[in-house]
Design an enzyme around this catalytic site. Structure first.
Site, mmCIF file in Angstrom:
data_model
loop_
_atom_site.group_PDB
_atom_site.id
_atom_site.type_symbol
_atom_site.label_atom_id
_atom_site.label_comp_id
_atom_site.label_asym_id
_atom_site.label_seq_id
_atom_site.Cartn_x
_atom_site.Cartn_y
_atom_site.Cartn_z
ATOM 1 N N THR A 1 0.954 -1.366 0.131
ATOM 2 C CA THR A 1 -0.127 0.051 0.013
ATOM 3 C C THR A 1 1.011 1.251 -0.227
ATOM 4 O OG1 THR A 1 -0.350 -0.322 2.514
ATOM 5 C CG2 THR A 1 -2.029 -1.046 1.139
ATOM 6 N N SER B 1 -10.132 -5.489 4.291
ATOM 7 C CA SER B 1 -8.940 -4.844 4.299
ATOM 8 C C SER B 1 -8.530 -4.425 5.570
ATOM 9 C CB SER B 1 -9.033 -3.478 3.268
ATOM 10 O OG SER B 1 -7.780 -2.584 3.579
#
Length: 581
Positions: free
Chosen positions: A401, A465
């Site tokens: 990320t 997530s």
């Protein structure tokens, strides 16, 4: 608490424990998406009007340029994210998705935007099972088209820009197009990650992009040009997000996903049908503050809020920040919160109860009562709120990320975390961008003896997530802080640690980010492997902790209000920078 344990706790609080280091007994610790590539202290930056923190200097420069041109925080975040796709391709990009939390200072309204990938219509809950019914090995599932979800990032950008953008859509793409066309020097971090990856060179398009003519990883300082990505970005800049979700780009994505080995099921209909979702932010109190983040399918805000809700029982301001006792309390809150996260969270359509049930003050107070002052829980069991079905366990995710924190001159703010999941995603490159492997964030096994998993694979579902883009407001409702981080399921601990440092100990943001990471994901207590903190394992042994020393590669970006100024800081573990004016 018996006398000896009382004495040990007191000794550890003072940082004087000298007991043998604990030895891990939990087996293999879940990996992290991106390897460590160094630690370099970065001083905080102070500005009076606006502040930007991103994962790369090129992205920070682009965002600041957009703000100086009159753009909004949303405009700057989009420009930064597109540049990150060029210079930090292993972490995020248009082949993936993300979450964005926005604060409109004029209206006093906070919104949460869900650009999470969705599962193709042609998959079912057996996607990651072998013909024998066993779970696939992780990288057997990741590498190839099987793991690719419908990318959501550009649809999210289009939706939020239509609401909160000021500059023309096409102008936000120009910094990324220039960098992709002209090229940029490969950074030491990018070189190391390319060299370490075992699978990237199997894809012909990836070899062409990331390796030299002799098949060697691009060297540090080599110029990486990506004209194919520049063409894609130019098309989307001119025609809008539809240029990505239909037509020749979409067809090329579908062909790449369907290719052997390990083909996937993504279709043109899946791409054309994707929609970003505006959701109500998930907010909760902590001390005198209000903390807001993403609701499911992210478990990030809920788990951070659960940890904070349990820690409110303790007067952390009176406990030395670097003591083993502080680390003990934080790790135990993490065990309990992660136990609930792993049992209850997934796509909101499949969750058996609302997050509000797991964040109710009486429920968190009862969970906090389980934290022992003198001994570790080792492994916590999930709680069962009243009238809830039996809890289930689900597997962890490992997203690569990138995070952006921005405040614009009007006081609007964006906290955005974008991802392609594992470093370099599925290792499939299409027209210069990497496709995600987000489907491996689903539970590989659809059910167990207790019933179906809330995070099981299903057509159109969004995988759970841990991304935790976060905004913090003071008692008067004014924006106080913007933060978030990459780092897989460790994101939750990184963000919660950050908030405790800022809100309980009133530490400057650069000092908070330089602190060693310590926490538990309901396994061993993980301690950042640094010479200055290894003795902490000795202290935690007094509380019965099994510990693991390891690299913990966060990428926190923090913006904090200080009077009439903004203070920004970037994580010393990555390439990020802060800048303002």
């Amino acid at each position: 608490m018996n006398a000896s344990r009382t004495l040990l706790a007191a000794i550890v609080i003072l940082g004087l424990a000298a007991l043998p280091a604990a030895r891990p007994a939990f087996g293999q610790v879940p990996g992290q998406p991106e390897a460590a590539t160094g630690f370099s202290r970065k001083p905080a930056v102070v500005a009076s009007r606006a502040m930007v923190v991103t994962a790369n200097p090129h992205a920070t420069d682009a965002a600041v340029g957009v703000l100086r041109a009159g753009g909004s925080a949303v405009d700057a975040a989009i420009a930064a994210a597109l540049v990150l796709n060029v210079v930090e391709p292993q972490s995020s990009g248009i082949g993936g998705g993300g979450f964005l939390v926005h604060h409109d200072a004029q209206k006093g309204r906070t919104s949460a935007w869900d650009g999470r990938e969705t599962a193709p219509g042609g998959v079912d809950e057996h996607l990651f099972l072998t013909p024998q019914g066993d779970k696939m090995a992780f990288y057997d599932a990741v590498v190839g088209g099987r793991s690719v979800g419908v990318p959501g990032l550009l649809r999210m950008f289009a939706a939020v820009h239509a609401r909160h953008g000021r500059l023309p859509w096409s102008s936000l793409f120009q910094p990324a197009i220039r960098l992709a066309t002209d090229g940029f020097p490969v950074s030491p971090r990018l070189h190391k990650l390319i060299a370490q990856d075992r699978f990237l060179n199997r894809d012909p398009s990836a070899r062409q992009l990331f390796f030299d003519a002799d098949g060697r990883p691009l060297a540090e300082g080599a110029i990486l040009r990506n004209p194919q990505l520049a063409e894609v970005l130019a098309a989307v800049a001119e025609q809008g997000a539809d240029a990505f979700y239909a037509g020749s780009i979409a067809r090329d994505i579908v062909v790449a996903v369907a290719a052997d080995p390990n083909p996937g099921a993504l279709s043109l209909e899946d791409l054309s049908g994707y929609r970003a979702v505006e959701r109500a932010p998930l907010c909760g109190p902590y001390r005198a503050y209000r903390v807001c983040g993403m609701p499911p399918p992210s478990s990030g805000a809920a788990t951070v809020l659960a940890m904070l809700g349990m820690l409110e029982r303790f007067r952390l301001a009176d406990i030395p920040p670097d003591s083993a006792f502080a680390a003990h309390l934080f790790s135990e809150a993490g065990r309990l919160a992660f136990a609930d996260r792993d049992a209850w969270y997934g796509d909101p359509v499949a969750m058996p109860l609302a997050p509000s049930r797991l964040l109710a003050r009486d429920y968190l107070a009862a969970r906090a009562e389980l934290i022992r002052l003198d001994d570790s829980l080792d492994r916590a069991r999930p709680g069962t709120p009243a009238a809830a079905p039996a809890p289930r366990a689900v597997n962890a995710e490992q997203p690569a990320t990138s995070h952006v924190s921005i405040v614009d001159p009007a006081g609007n703010a964006v906290s955005m975390t974008a991802s392609i999941e594992d470093a370099f995603g599925s290792r499939r490159v299409v027209r210069g961008f990497l496709l995600n492997n987000q489907l491996t964030d689903f539970s590989f096994t659809p059910a167990d003896e207790r019933g179906p998993h809330p995070n099981r694979v299903g057509p159109g579902k969004r995988p759970r997530s841990s991304m935790s883009p976060t905004l913090v407001f003071d008692a008067g409702g004014k924006l106080h802080a913007v933060t978030g981080s990459p780092g897989g399921s460790q994101i939750i601990n990184y963000v919660a640690e950050n908030l405790v440092g800022l809100l309980d100990w009133n530490m400057p943001p650069d000092a908070v980010l330089a602190r060693p990471h310590v926490g538990s994901r309901n396994g061993p207590t993980e301690i950042e492997d640094r010479a200055d903190v290894r003795p902490l394992a000795d202290g935690l042994a007094a509380f019965g902790h099994e510990t693991v020393l390891r690299d913990l590669t966060s990428g926190l970006g923090v913006v904090v209000r200080r009077g009439r100024e903004w203070v920004g800081a970037a994580d010393p573990r990555r390439e990020g920078t802060a800048a303002g004016f």
